[in-house]
Design a protein around this motif. Sequence first.
Motif, PDB file in Angstrom:
ATOM      1  N   HIS A  18      -8.928   1.228  19.124  1.00 20.96           N
ATOM      2  CA  HIS A  18     -10.221   1.506  18.496  1.00 20.96           C
ATOM      3  C   HIS A  18     -10.250   1.197  17.001  1.00 20.96           C
ATOM      4  CE1 HIS A  18     -10.948   3.478  22.310  1.00 20.96           C
ATOM      5  NE2 HIS A  18     -10.014   4.379  22.067  1.00 20.96           N
ATOM      6  N   GLY A  19      -9.619   0.102  16.602  1.00 20.04           N
ATOM      7  CA  GLY A  19      -9.598  -0.264  15.195  1.00 20.04           C
ATOM      8  C   GLY A  19      -8.523   0.436  14.390  1.00 20.04           C
ATOM      9  N   LEU A  20      -7.750   1.314  15.046  1.00 20.45           N
ATOM     10  CA  LEU A  20      -6.638   1.994  14.389  1.00 20.45           C
ATOM     11  C   LEU A  20      -5.355   1.207  14.602  1.00 20.45           C
ATOM     12  CD1 LEU A  20      -7.314   5.679  15.459  1.00 20.45           C
ATOM     13  CD2 LEU A  20      -7.529   4.768  13.142  1.00 20.45           C
ATOM     14  N   ARG A  21      -4.535   1.156  13.582  1.00 20.74           N
ATOM     15  CA  ARG A  21      -3.220   0.527  13.685  1.00 20.74           C
ATOM     16  C   ARG A  21      -2.200   1.455  13.044  1.00 20.74           C
ATOM     17  NH1 ARG A  21       0.215  -3.068  10.882  1.00 20.74           N
ATOM     18  NH2 ARG A  21       1.237  -4.595  12.253  1.00 20.74           N
ATOM     19  N   ASP A  38      -9.497  -0.278  10.684  1.00 16.78           N
ATOM     20  CA  ASP A  38     -10.255  -1.485  10.365  1.00 16.78           C
ATOM     21  C   ASP A  38      -9.782  -2.100   9.051  1.00 16.78           C
ATOM     22  OD1 ASP A  38     -11.860  -1.184  12.668  1.00 16.78           O
ATOM     23  OD2 ASP A  38     -13.179   0.209  11.623  1.00 16.78           O
ATOM     24  N   GLY A  39      -8.452  -2.116   8.864  1.00 14.52           N
ATOM     25  CA  GLY A  39      -7.864  -2.716   7.678  1.00 14.52           C
ATOM     26  C   GLY A  39      -7.804  -1.814   6.465  1.00 14.52           C
ATOM     27  N   ARG A  40      -8.365  -0.608   6.566  1.00 15.82           N
ATOM     28  CA  ARG A  40      -8.349   0.343   5.442  1.00 15.82           C
ATOM     29  C   ARG A  40      -7.143   1.259   5.584  1.00 15.82           C
ATOM     30  NH1 ARG A  40     -10.394   5.630   5.130  1.00 15.82           N
ATOM     31  NH2 ARG A  40     -11.452   5.332   7.144  1.00 15.82           N
ATOM     32  N   LEU A  41      -6.297   1.284   4.545  1.00 15.33           N
ATOM     33  CA  LEU A  41      -5.113   2.133   4.580  1.00 15.33           C
ATOM     34  C   LEU A  41      -5.522   3.600   4.566  1.00 15.33           C
ATOM     35  CD1 LEU A  41      -1.989   2.297   4.472  1.00 15.33           C
ATOM     36  CD2 LEU A  41      -2.202   2.373   1.972  1.00 15.33           C
ATOM     37  N   LEU A  42      -4.943   4.374   5.482  1.00 14.08           N
ATOM     38  CA  LEU A  42      -5.216   5.804   5.564  1.00 14.08           C
ATOM     39  C   LEU A  42      -4.093   6.569   4.871  1.00 14.08           C
ATOM     40  CD1 LEU A  42      -6.221   5.872   9.338  1.00 14.08           C
ATOM     41  CD2 LEU A  42      -7.778   5.874   7.376  1.00 14.08           C
ATOM     42  N   ARG A  43      -4.457   7.416   3.958  1.00 13.64           N
ATOM     43  CA  ARG A  43      -3.458   8.204   3.230  1.00 13.64           C
ATOM     44  C   ARG A  43      -3.259   9.525   3.976  1.00 13.64           C
ATOM     45  NH1 ARG A  43      -2.288   5.553  -1.242  1.00 13.64           N
ATOM     46  NH2 ARG A  43      -3.798   4.076  -2.101  1.00 13.64           N
ATOM     47  N   LEU A  44      -2.329   9.505   4.924  1.00 11.08           N
ATOM     48  CA  LEU A  44      -2.120  10.639   5.815  1.00 11.08           C
ATOM     49  C   LEU A  44      -0.809  11.348   5.509  1.00 11.08           C
ATOM     50  CD1 LEU A  44      -3.149   9.009   9.238  1.00 11.08           C
ATOM     51  CD2 LEU A  44      -4.614  10.149   7.548  1.00 11.08           C
ATOM     52  N   LYS A  53     -10.284  12.184   7.109  1.00 13.19           N
ATOM     53  CA  LYS A  53      -9.671  10.991   6.531  1.00 13.19           C
ATOM     54  C   LYS A  53      -9.955   9.732   7.348  1.00 13.19           C
ATOM     55  CE  LYS A  53      -5.942  13.445   4.142  1.00 13.19           C
ATOM     56  NZ  LYS A  53      -4.472  13.584   3.958  1.00 13.19           N
ATOM     57  N   LEU A  54     -10.118   9.884   8.660  1.00 11.63           N
ATOM     58  CA  LEU A  54     -10.443   8.721   9.489  1.00 11.63           C
ATOM     59  C   LEU A  54     -11.845   8.201   9.181  1.00 11.63           C
ATOM     60  CD1 LEU A  54      -9.014   9.742  12.990  1.00 11.63           C
ATOM     61  CD2 LEU A  54      -8.098   8.042  11.420  1.00 11.63           C
TER      62      LEU A  54
END
Length: 217
Positions: free
Chosen positions: A130-133, A144-150, A200-201
């Motif tokens: 679903h667009g998550l990597r 979707d190419g946006r870095l998630l700061r988790l 955050k998502l």
Amino acid sequence: MRVLVVEDEEDLAEMIADGLRSSGIVADVAVDGGRAMEMAAAADYDVLVLDRDLPVIHGDAVCRMLHTSGYPARILMLTAAGTLADLVDGLGKGADDYLAKPFSYVELVARLQALARRGPSGTPTVLERHGLRLDTVRRFAERDGRLLRLTPKELGVLEALISADGVPLRSADLLDRVWDTDTDPESTTVKVTVHQLRRKLGPPPLIETVPGFGYRL
């Protein structure tokens, strides 16, 4: 990544486990071979850091029994000796890697990451839905190419939900997979972490609450 540290020197075991936790790795501790077998039967570990000279059940026997039973975790064996004969002997009993004491913590983490990349046969190290990597070894995620700061726990929850592939997971399931065994099962830590992860998502929402059950992606 979930690691079981099996070491009869309790201070050393806790030091290793605390260091792994600070690196975002879920780490549990067993101080003898019998307890290690019990914990391995109760949870799916990715890697065992296994001291060779253990009470109750010797580390060699633990390694051999896990290997012959088909237990999927990789095994990094620790020993006070570091000769070639020890290395060959340990690998011959089913260990995947071997580290002599004293060792560098940096080297230990590097070895664990290398073993995790190998994983059980057919286990992917990069998960995509679903667009998550999510890279399970380097521990980062994108949408979707946006870095998630988790945080490490948010990454763990996301990994569990992606791996479940749409199957709902109970809070107890997430607690078992992402938190250490001494976490209070009555705490709201899973609920709070899922709430933070959703925020955050960002939109559109990806994590669904299944009433009376838990969460799914």
